[in-house]
Structure formats: C-alpha cells, structure tokens
Design a protein around this motif. Structure first.
Motif, mmCIF file in Angstrom:
data_model
loop_
_atom_site.group_PDB
_atom_site.id
_atom_site.type_symbol
_atom_site.label_atom_id
_atom_site.label_comp_id
_atom_site.label_asym_id
_atom_site.label_seq_id
_atom_site.Cartn_x
_atom_site.Cartn_y
_atom_site.Cartn_z
ATOM 1 N N ILE A 76 -7.267 7.873 -16.417
ATOM 2 C CA ILE A 76 -6.609 6.798 -15.716
ATOM 3 C C ILE A 76 -5.092 6.928 -15.714
ATOM 4 O O ILE A 76 -4.322 6.012 -16.028
ATOM 5 C CB ILE A 76 -7.142 5.447 -15.997
ATOM 6 C CG1 ILE A 76 -6.449 4.383 -14.652
ATOM 7 C CG2 ILE A 76 -6.627 4.727 -17.340
ATOM 8 C CD1 ILE A 76 -6.867 4.674 -13.434
ATOM 9 N N GLU A 79 -2.701 10.722 -10.334
ATOM 10 C CA GLU A 79 -2.837 10.201 -9.035
ATOM 11 C C GLU A 79 -4.259 10.567 -8.604
ATOM 12 O O GLU A 79 -5.052 9.639 -7.962
ATOM 13 C CB GLU A 79 -1.857 10.836 -8.194
ATOM 14 C CG GLU A 79 -0.334 10.367 -8.299
ATOM 15 C CD GLU A 79 -0.176 8.728 -8.304
ATOM 16 O OE1 GLU A 79 -1.178 8.238 -7.092
ATOM 17 O OE2 GLU A 79 0.417 8.203 -9.045
ATOM 18 N N ILE A 82 -6.874 8.097 -10.257
ATOM 19 C CA ILE A 82 -6.624 6.882 -9.366
ATOM 20 C C ILE A 82 -7.364 6.885 -8.256
ATOM 21 O O ILE A 82 -7.965 5.849 -7.882
ATOM 22 C CB ILE A 82 -4.953 6.294 -9.115
ATOM 23 C CG1 ILE A 82 -4.234 6.196 -10.337
ATOM 24 C CG2 ILE A 82 -5.142 5.197 -8.157
ATOM 25 C CD1 ILE A 82 -2.663 6.247 -10.431
ATOM 26 N N ARG A 86 -10.460 4.626 -6.894
ATOM 27 C CA ARG A 86 -10.254 3.566 -5.958
ATOM 28 C C ARG A 86 -11.535 3.730 -5.113
ATOM 29 O O ARG A 86 -12.077 2.765 -4.615
ATOM 30 C CB ARG A 86 -9.120 3.993 -4.941
ATOM 31 C CG ARG A 86 -8.596 2.812 -3.830
ATOM 32 C CD ARG A 86 -7.512 3.266 -3.103
ATOM 33 N NE ARG A 86 -6.494 3.080 -3.919
ATOM 34 C CZ ARG A 86 -5.479 4.158 -4.187
ATOM 35 N NH1 ARG A 86 -5.646 5.479 -3.874
ATOM 36 N NH2 ARG A 86 -4.215 4.085 -5.060
ATOM 37 N N ASN A 169 -1.853 1.893 -13.511
ATOM 38 C CA ASN A 169 -2.619 2.775 -12.581
ATOM 39 C C ASN A 169 -4.111 2.036 -12.234
ATOM 40 O O ASN A 169 -4.510 2.296 -11.110
ATOM 41 C CB ASN A 169 -2.864 4.174 -13.345
ATOM 42 C CG ASN A 169 -1.760 4.672 -13.561
ATOM 43 O OD1 ASN A 169 -0.755 4.807 -12.904
ATOM 44 N ND2 ASN A 169 -1.788 5.751 -14.626
ATOM 45 N N LYS A 172 -3.217 0.026 -9.328
ATOM 46 C CA LYS A 172 -3.008 0.865 -7.954
ATOM 47 C C LYS A 172 -4.563 1.339 -7.745
ATOM 48 O O LYS A 172 -4.556 1.241 -6.430
ATOM 49 C CB LYS A 172 -2.353 2.046 -8.330
ATOM 50 C CG LYS A 172 -0.851 1.959 -8.607
ATOM 51 C CD LYS A 172 -0.092 3.056 -8.954
ATOM 52 C CE LYS A 172 1.130 3.082 -9.493
ATOM 53 N NZ LYS A 172 1.592 4.229 -9.898
ATOM 54 N N ALA A 173 -5.398 1.257 -8.363
ATOM 55 C CA ALA A 173 -6.804 1.598 -8.047
ATOM 56 C C ALA A 173 -7.571 0.672 -7.339
ATOM 57 O O ALA A 173 -8.579 1.039 -6.866
ATOM 58 C CB ALA A 173 -7.436 2.678 -9.109
#
Length: 375
Positions: A76, A79, A82, A86, A169, A172-173
């Motif tokens: 994690i 990018e 992530i 997601r 992170n 963000k996910a």
C-alpha cells in the motif's frame, strides 16, 4: 433481557454492521508481480465474501517496500497498489460491504532478499528469531532468520511516517478504515516485547517506553483517518514468529489502557489458542483468554479471533466477552460464511496446502452453499 448474538446489529465507528461475523485479515500471497498490487483474482475473492453491512478486514499490506517477509504480498505504498486496492474496495462496496485495510511492517520477520541492495531487515534491536522458526526469501526458499539491524533513534520517525503514508494511501483507495497490525511478532510487537526490544532510548526499557512506538504509529494514523475509523490488532499471549512476553499482563494492560481513551473504532485480539495458526494447525490448551482478561480494560468495540465456531462465537458475544468475532480459515473455504452460520448450514473444510500463493485453486473456487445444493 435479550442478549446480543452474532446476528445482532453493531455500530463500529461510524458504520452500522448488520451482523458480527467479521472476515479476519488473511495473508494469501496472490498479488500481481512485480507490482505487488491487487489484481482481478483478488477482486473476485473479496467480492465473494462481501455481505451487506458485513465487515471485511483486508489482508496485511506493507506500508513500505522494506516491510515484506513473504513473496506475493500486496503493498500500500505505490500508485499501482492504490489502484489495485480501489477495485477491491469498489467490488466490496457494490455488495454493501464495509472494508478496512490492515497496515503492516514485518520488521525482523523479513529477509535480506526483500531489502533494497540486500541490506539486513530492521528491528528495534539486533536480536534474531530463534532457529525453531524459519524465514522465507523473496524467491520462496525456507532459510534461517538473519540477525536484523537495530533502528537508529533518528530513523524511527521515518518508519512512523511510512505508516502515516500507508494510511493516506488506503484513504485514496477508498477503504472505510484501517487496522494497525500490532500482533504476531511483527515490527510493532517487536517494540512491545522485552525479548525483542533491548533498546535504551525512549523506545525501550520500561513498559511505557516499549509501548511508545505503538502509540506513535496509532496517533499518526489517527491524524489521517480520525480515531473512529482506526482499529488495532494485538496478540497478548501469542507465540508467532518468535514472539512472547514472559508475563504479558502488565505490558498489555498498559497498552490497552493507553489506547482506550483514543476512541478507536475497535480493538482486535487473536486468542492465544490459535497463535501461529497461519503456519500449522494449532489449538493450544490451558491458555488464558485474551477477550476475558482484557475486556474490563477496554470500553470500545472488541473483536476477537481464533478458532471460533458459530456456537462459541455466539456464546462469547452473549457473555459480553466480545462484540464481534473475526473468522479466518473457515471464511477462506466458505465465502458465504455469515449465511451458513445464520442458517446452520454445513461448513466446508479448508485446504491448508492452498493457503499461500497460487491462483484460483483454494482461493476463488470454494462454492457457496446454495451453489453446492444445485450441483
């Protein structure tokens, strides 16, 4: 008076659970290589186990590239990772589920083959795990553990910051929260326990000092998420990966009483009868119960895990020893576990040989009960 059961609703942080059957964080070693990002197979696996108002704690994911101890683990910190997570989160949310990510650093449970430039893994102190336990290399070979390098005091803020970035992170996910892995002999527990922490600075010596790293990490993660979307996992009587405190009660009493005022989403125990269960079948006898001993010290939601059946889980909740029960191995082989427990359907046995690594076999090919009935 009606006592709560596995199928009573429960508020966890801001979330309303419709039942108390939690999916425990489970290392499965099936991430995409070399990115170590979740892939479509992982999306399918988690989606199969998602239920409306059900809590999944996704597998432990290193917050930094130096925090690995096994191949094929999702991270994690990039990018790509992530983005991969997601897709997992979106699939769980599409089924009405709630999903937290477990934040991880293995510390001395790593091996130089995982480290940039072949450096030694880091730990609170230069104390190796005893030879009765074996390390895994990045190529999957089984070898002796190396003696780790003790972290300099000046390096510790950077490790804490890696947890903070991992928490960002995860946000963000799209995760609903995070769990800090403070159990099973990994980095945080290495700081907690006197056998692995021989430091003489503010992170070693007294119990208060040994608990400091856990508290600093937890506070850093709370800065990102808010306390009510952060959980912590502990294994006070665990023996995994060479862990174990001669007298756990003073240490873990202090840790739990220090965490309690923070207002966390939950505290999550591994019951001692199942310590080390990831690597072998264990059912330690005549050991204390973490939930019974420490429940009086914890005012928030308490989740516990370790060899529960539907009946013993219900009994623990009705007695007030725990608020929810996390299931691991039987959730692997029963993707529809909450429904099976509610309806007293038979439980499909798991196949330990397919726990770690591989593809669909033993991962996404376990049928739900209704599918078995139609076969």
């Amino acid at each position: 008076m009606k006592f709560p059961s596995l199928f009573s609703p429960l508020k966890v942080g801001p979330y309303q659970l419709q039942h108390r059957v939690v999916m425990a964080p489970l290392t499965r070693m099936r991430a995409e290589k070399p990115s170590l990002a979740p892939r479509p197979l992982n999306v399918e696996y988690y989606a199969q186990r998602a239920t409306p108002g059900g809590l999944i704690i996704a597998e432990a994911s290193p917050v930094v590239n130096t925090g690995f101890g096994s191949p094929g683990i999702p991270g994690i910190y990039s990018e790509q990772q992530i983005a991969g997570w997601r897709k997992v989160v979106d699939a769980v949310h599409a089924k009405g589920g709630i999903i937290f990510l477990q934040l991880w650093h293995v510390g001395r449970v790593s091996h130089s083959s995982f480290q940039p430039g072949g450096a030694l893994p880091v730990a609170p102190s230069a104390v190796a795990i005893s030879s009765e336990f074996k390390a895994m290399t990045a190529e999957g070979k089984v070898v002796e553990y190396e003696t780790p390098r003790a972290l300099e005091t000046s390096e510790i803020p950077g490790v804490i910051d890696a947890y903070r970035e991992g928490a960002k992170n995860a946000l963000k996910a799209g995760f609903d929260g995070v769990e800090i892995h403070g159990a099973n002999g990994y980095l945080i527990e290495q700081f907690l326990q006197s056998r692995s922490n021989l430091r003489t600075d503010q992170y070693g010596g007294s119990i208060e000092n040994r608990v400091r790293f856990l508290m600093d990490v937890t506070k850093a993660v709370i800065e990102v998420w808010g306390a009510n979307r952060v959980g912590v996992r502990l294994s006070p009587y665990g023996i995994a990966n060479g862990s174990g405190e001669a007298d756990p009660m003073p240490l873990y009493s202090h840790a739990i009483k220090s965490l309690d005022p923070l207002g966390l989403a939950y505290l999550h125990f591994i019951e001692p009868r199942s310590s080390g269960a990831g690597r072998a079948e264990v059912n330690h006898q005549n050991v204390p119960s973490a939930m019974v001993l420490y429940r009086p010290m914890w005012s928030g939601v308490l989740i516990t895990a370790g060899g529960f059946t539907g009946e013993t889980a219900d009994a623990a909740i009705a007695a007030g020893h725990a608020d929810a029960i996390a299931f691991g191995r039987i959730f692997i082989s029963n993707p529809d576990l909450p429904r099976r427990l509610r309806r007293a359907y038979p439980i499909t046995p798991y196949n330990r040989a397919t726990f770690y690594g591989g593809e669909q076999k033993g991962y996404t090919d376990y049928p739900a009960h209704d599918e078995m009935a139609q076969a």
